[in-house]
Design a protein around this motif. Structure first.
Motif, PDB file in Angstrom:
ATOM      1  N   LYS A  69      -7.922  -3.092  -4.280  1.00  0.00           N
ATOM      2  CA  LYS A  69      -8.108  -2.596  -2.912  1.00  0.00           C
ATOM      3  C   LYS A  69      -6.805  -2.538  -2.125  1.00  0.00           C
ATOM      4  O   LYS A  69      -6.764  -1.975  -1.044  1.00  0.00           O
ATOM      5  N   THR A  70      -5.742  -3.122  -2.671  1.00  0.00           N
ATOM      6  CA  THR A  70      -4.465  -3.186  -1.956  1.00  0.00           C
ATOM      7  C   THR A  70      -3.636  -1.934  -2.232  1.00  0.00           C
ATOM      8  O   THR A  70      -3.901  -1.182  -3.171  1.00  0.00           O
ATOM      9  N   ALA A  71      -2.596  -1.733  -1.415  1.00  0.00           N
ATOM     10  CA  ALA A  71      -1.676  -0.610  -1.626  1.00  0.00           C
ATOM     11  C   ALA A  71      -1.001  -0.741  -2.990  1.00  0.00           C
ATOM     12  O   ALA A  71      -0.828   0.255  -3.708  1.00  0.00           O
ATOM     13  N   PHE A  80      -1.444   1.889  -6.122  1.00  0.00           N
ATOM     14  CA  PHE A  80      -0.246   2.537  -6.653  1.00  0.00           C
ATOM     15  C   PHE A  80      -0.060   2.234  -8.139  1.00  0.00           C
ATOM     16  O   PHE A  80       0.293   3.113  -8.915  1.00  0.00           O
ATOM     17  N   ALA A  81      -0.285   0.981  -8.530  1.00  0.00           N
ATOM     18  CA  ALA A  81      -0.113   0.544  -9.924  1.00  0.00           C
ATOM     19  C   ALA A  81      -1.374  -0.179 -10.377  1.00  0.00           C
ATOM     20  O   ALA A  81      -1.456  -1.407 -10.295  1.00  0.00           O
ATOM     21  N   PRO A  82      -2.370   0.572 -10.845  1.00  0.00           N
ATOM     22  CA  PRO A  82      -3.626  -0.054 -11.289  1.00  0.00           C
ATOM     23  C   PRO A  82      -3.381  -1.081 -12.396  1.00  0.00           C
ATOM     24  O   PRO A  82      -2.442  -0.950 -13.178  1.00  0.00           O
ATOM     25  N   ILE A 118      -6.430 -13.432  -6.964  1.00  0.00           N
ATOM     26  CA  ILE A 118      -5.934 -12.095  -6.656  1.00  0.00           C
ATOM     27  C   ILE A 118      -6.772 -10.984  -7.276  1.00  0.00           C
ATOM     28  O   ILE A 118      -6.889  -9.896  -6.703  1.00  0.00           O
ATOM     29  N   GLY A 119      -7.357 -11.246  -8.404  1.00  0.00           N
ATOM     30  CA  GLY A 119      -8.101 -10.224  -9.141  1.00  0.00           C
ATOM     31  C   GLY A 119      -9.069  -9.384  -8.322  1.00  0.00           C
ATOM     32  O   GLY A 119      -9.013  -8.153  -8.381  1.00  0.00           O
TER      33      GLY A 119
END
Length: 170
Positions: free
Chosen positions: A96-98, A102-104, A90-91
């Protein structure tokens, strides 16, 4: 003394074409701020002071703004195989995802506790633990890494339940 040359001449100034600069880059929730201070190359002292003041003001505003954004803290530790699996699976895609915008993500070693200016509701016992912070306070967490197929729905639901996050797919 043999081999020592005394030179009483003052040091030469740096050539005019050399520029001393400082670059500061800050990444926050939805904003990237890049400030370049080339004030050493400016010959007017008042203008130099204005640039330095502007730089300091922008940095303080960015730092204040960041404390109000949602943030996902990944608490991990060296040798954690599930942490490594999350980083592999996932890293690379997360920022790049929403959800990532929204939550870095902030990675934090388990021995360090909560980031400065933030608080966790309880102690972290397992790694990885993903703690969702909103305005510096914990609003939810995911303990462990259940795999990519389960992580995304869990995170998405946590964001929708505890923040103003709106999934673009719904």
């Amino acid at each position: 003394m043999q081999g020592v040359k005394k030179d009483n001449k003052p040091a030469k100034a740096a050539p005019a074409n050399e520029i001393s600069s400082t670059t500061v880059s800050l990444y926050y929730s939805h904003i990237q701020i890049m400030l370049i201070d080339n004030s050493a190359s400016i010959r007017f002292p008042m203008l130099r002071q204005i640039i330095r003041f502007s730089l300091a003001t922008a940095l303080s505003i960015a730092a204040t703004t960041s404390s109000f954004a949602a943030q996902l803290v990944m608490v991990d530790q060296k040798g954690c195989h599930y942490c490594e699996a999350w980083l592999d699976d996932i890293g690379p895609a997360y920022p790049k995802t929403a959800e990532g915008k929204f939550a870095p993500l902030l990675r934090r070693d388990i021995s360090l506790g909560a980031p400065e200016g933030s608080s966790f509701q309880r102690r972290v016992n397992f790694t990885p633990t993903f703690i969702l912070l909103d305005k510096g306070a914990e609003v939810g967490r995911i303990e462990g890494y259940p795999g990519e197929d389960f992580f995304w729905p869990l995170l998405n639901q946590l964001l929708k339940d505890e923040t103003t996050f709106e999934d673009s797919l719904n």
